[in-house]
Design a protein around this motif. Sequence first.
Motif, PDB file in Angstrom:
ATOM      1  N   ARG A   1       0.838  -1.203   0.000  1.00 49.83           N
ATOM      2  CA  ARG A   1       0.000   0.000   0.000  1.00 49.83           C
ATOM      3  C   ARG A   1       0.871   1.251   0.000  1.00 49.83           C
ATOM      4  NH1 ARG A   1      -3.923   0.872   5.120  1.00 49.83           N
ATOM      5  NH2 ARG A   1      -1.900   0.909   6.165  1.00 49.83           N
ATOM      6  N   ALA A   2       1.959   1.209   0.800  1.00 52.96           N
ATOM      7  CA  ALA A   2       2.841   2.379   0.848  1.00 52.96           C
ATOM      8  C   ALA A   2       3.569   2.560  -0.491  1.00 52.96           C
ATOM      9  CB  ALA A   2       3.844   2.237   1.987  1.00 52.96           C
ATOM     10  N   LEU A   3       3.987   1.447  -1.110  1.00 52.81           N
ATOM     11  CA  LEU A   3       4.690   1.558  -2.397  1.00 52.81           C
ATOM     12  C   LEU A   3       3.765   2.105  -3.479  1.00 52.81           C
ATOM     13  CD1 LEU A   3       6.756  -1.758  -2.469  1.00 52.81           C
ATOM     14  CD2 LEU A   3       7.587   0.566  -2.027  1.00 52.81           C
ATOM     15  N   MET A   4       2.458   1.775  -3.374  1.00 55.12           N
ATOM     16  CA  MET A   4       1.490   2.253  -4.361  1.00 55.12           C
ATOM     17  C   MET A   4       1.437   3.777  -4.410  1.00 55.12           C
ATOM     18  SD  MET A   4       0.138  -0.367  -5.941  1.00 55.12           S
ATOM     19  CE  MET A   4      -1.314   0.277  -6.759  1.00 55.12           C
ATOM     20  N   ALA A   5       1.854   4.428  -3.307  1.00 50.74           N
ATOM     21  CA  ALA A   5       1.850   5.894  -3.268  1.00 50.74           C
ATOM     22  C   ALA A   5       3.047   6.481  -4.005  1.00 50.74           C
ATOM     23  CB  ALA A   5       1.830   6.372  -1.815  1.00 50.74           C
ATOM     24  N   GLN A   6       3.926   5.630  -4.514  1.00 46.51           N
ATOM     25  CA  GLN A   6       5.137   6.050  -5.220  1.00 46.51           C
ATOM     26  C   GLN A   6       5.875   7.151  -4.447  1.00 46.51           C
ATOM     27  OE1 GLN A   6       3.511   6.863  -9.277  1.00 46.51           O
ATOM     28  NE2 GLN A   6       4.675   5.014  -9.751  1.00 46.51           N
ATOM     29  N   PRO A   7       6.259   6.826  -3.198  1.00 44.90           N
ATOM     30  CA  PRO A   7       6.878   7.863  -2.357  1.00 44.90           C
ATOM     31  C   PRO A   7       8.337   8.109  -2.729  1.00 44.90           C
ATOM     32  CG  PRO A   7       6.876   5.771  -1.205  1.00 44.90           C
ATOM     33  CD  PRO A   7       6.201   5.517  -2.533  1.00 44.90           C
ATOM     34  N   LYS A   8       8.851   9.235  -2.207  1.00 44.42           N
ATOM     35  CA  LYS A   8      10.292   9.488  -2.304  1.00 44.42           C
ATOM     36  C   LYS A   8      10.989   8.843  -1.110  1.00 44.42           C
ATOM     37  CE  LYS A   8       9.504  14.117  -4.165  1.00 44.42           C
ATOM     38  NZ  LYS A   8       9.306  15.480  -3.632  1.00 44.42           N
ATOM     39  N   LEU A   9      10.239   8.749   0.006  1.00 43.39           N
ATOM     40  CA  LEU A   9      10.790   8.179   1.240  1.00 43.39           C
ATOM     41  C   LEU A   9       9.766   7.206   1.821  1.00 43.39           C
ATOM     42  CD1 LEU A   9      12.906   8.210   3.603  1.00 43.39           C
ATOM     43  CD2 LEU A   9      11.485   9.999   4.637  1.00 43.39           C
ATOM     44  N   LEU A  10      10.232   5.990   2.090  1.00 42.08           N
ATOM     45  CA  LEU A  10       9.362   4.976   2.685  1.00 42.08           C
ATOM     46  C   LEU A  10       9.671   4.870   4.171  1.00 42.08           C
ATOM     47  CD1 LEU A  10       7.311   2.608   2.200  1.00 42.08           C
ATOM     48  CD2 LEU A  10       9.297   1.132   1.882  1.00 42.08           C
ATOM     49  N   LEU A  11       8.643   5.002   5.012  1.00 37.74           N
ATOM     50  CA  LEU A  11       8.811   4.872   6.458  1.00 37.74           C
ATOM     51  C   LEU A  11       8.274   3.520   6.889  1.00 37.74           C
ATOM     52  CD1 LEU A  11       7.398   8.359   7.571  1.00 37.74           C
ATOM     53  CD2 LEU A  11       9.784   7.762   7.160  1.00 37.74           C
ATOM     54  N   LEU A  12       9.080   2.765   7.618  1.00 37.20           N
ATOM     55  CA  LEU A  12       8.652   1.445   8.075  1.00 37.20           C
ATOM     56  C   LEU A  12       8.727   1.393   9.597  1.00 37.20           C
ATOM     57  CD1 LEU A  12      10.841  -0.417   5.506  1.00 37.20           C
ATOM     58  CD2 LEU A  12       8.402  -0.872   5.671  1.00 37.20           C
ATOM     59  N   ASP A  13       7.592   1.112  10.221  1.00 33.22           N
ATOM     60  CA  ASP A  13       7.558   1.044  11.681  1.00 33.22           C
ATOM     61  C   ASP A  13       7.437  -0.416  12.113  1.00 33.22           C
ATOM     62  OD1 ASP A  13       7.349   1.491  14.354  1.00 33.22           O
ATOM     63  OD2 ASP A  13       5.650   2.878  14.243  1.00 33.22           O
ATOM     64  N   GLU A  14       8.527  -0.965  12.622  1.00 30.81           N
ATOM     65  CA  GLU A  14       8.556  -2.332  13.164  1.00 30.81           C
ATOM     66  C   GLU A  14       7.952  -3.379  12.215  1.00 30.81           C
ATOM     67  OE1 GLU A  14       9.728  -3.118  16.266  1.00 30.81           O
ATOM     68  OE2 GLU A  14       9.580  -1.290  17.464  1.00 30.81           O
TER      69      GLU A  14
END
Lengths: 235, 285
Positions: free
Chosen positions: A147-160
């Motif tokens: 879901r986060a990759l679908m947003a085509q971000p510049k920065l991916l934040l991963l929490d645990e």
Amino acid sequence: MLEVRDLRVGYGAAPALWDVNINVAGGELVCVVGPNGAGKTTLINALAGLNRATSGSIRLGGQDITRLASHLFCQAGIAIVPESRRLFTSMTVMENLELGSFLPGPRSHRARTLEQVCTLFPPVREKLNMPAGSLSGGQQQMVAIGRALMAQPKLLLLDEPSLGLAPSIVMDMFDAIRRINADGLSVLLVEQNVSMAMNLASRAYVLEEGRIVMEGDAKDLLQSPEVQKAYLGLD
Amino acid sequence: MTLPSLNLLAQSILSGIFLGGMYGLIGLGLGLSWGLLRQINLAHFGYVFLSGYLCYQMTQYWGMDPLLALLILPPIFFGIGVVQQWALARFRITPFNSLLVTFGLTVMIESLIQWIWTADFRKMQTHYNELKFSVGGIFVPIPELFTLLLAVGLAFAIWAAMRFTDLGKAMRAMAEDAPIAAAFGINERGLSLLLSGLCVALAAVAGICFAVIFTLTPTQIFSWVGVVFAAVMLGGLGSALGPLVAGIIIGVSEAIAMVLFAPSWAPIVSFSLLIMMLLFRPGRA
């Protein structure tokens, strides 16, 4: 890419974060480790607009995003894989992924990004029409990252991303994160699993009681006596 | 208990379906606002009657057709819904408090109606009143049929929009986890204004149909609350099709109870259904 300056979150005598400084360069994989309650989730949520900064600044690619409304962080280029995933459990996997690409920019590349996500996580392709809540923990984590990759971000934040998963699945998850980063995406990873996170990251920060107490090259930090003693139980 | 003729029974069931369509049409906006905005908007009933009275005014005094009212009133009520949502969000009203605030609003609307149109019974006279046709000895009144078809059409349109459009999916996501939805660019404040406007516009549509079919009197506002609440809770909060289906089930059950026993039994039916559902399928609402 990401520059966090003197970030403070929370009020009064005991804020959750004290003047935190963090940098993530373009294409870099950086981890923040620390014990439970150190403020890791507060930090990552502040970077995603889920918490508000009390003072200090957050800049992404030169743009000051500190005071943006919560729903504009994604447009600025940040996507989060939140703690305990927080999928839209009553909706299908496909709908969750579509919602990741809700904004017009990512929406126009939806088919292509979806294909990339399914290639990265083959089990997701099989489950597209299932309710997200019916998936196993590992599969839900894949959908949350997807879901986060679908947003085509510049920065991916991963929490645990390892939380609550079987060890073999954790290995798969870290391998996927390594590949995502190898494709050029900047990643900020927050983890309790210190040795795995530091083996994956190029640089690391150690957060304790809301303050950064150590920072540097991840491999060097992992070998330092302080980290070995406090986090790996080695003397 | 005497067995009624088949014809009477069929006519009653048909009336029950039509009445259920009215329950469903009123419940549609109420349930969406309850399930997706977490607001129990009692003022919904006030808006239904306000729209009904405005439609009465437009047709009886200004010589307009009710169908014209159907084009004019819903956009105006959309605006009212936007303003109401803005105010509720501005003062951070919790779901329970929204019940109290909108109850007060309904009392104010009731007073306003009484002040303008008095407490007298008002029945709209239009050429639609007498329109009906008969199938095999059963009379089908056109306004009731139109209301049912409108309710079915709107419920299906909203169901499809919620299921197949990005905006509808965003609304469902927002209802489930608003902060995470915002983290993916979904503007909660904007969507809430839109949704509230839609719900109140639906109240306006229901009010116009109501005014064509029923006699208006301000004190009637609260007598519709119970049965429509039952339909919404039976149908599922936030569901587009549920309240209509549940409304028709209640309407038909009431009609059968009226024919088999006595009209005074009708109100017992809807709440018996609701209590049974809460007993046997708790957690669904």
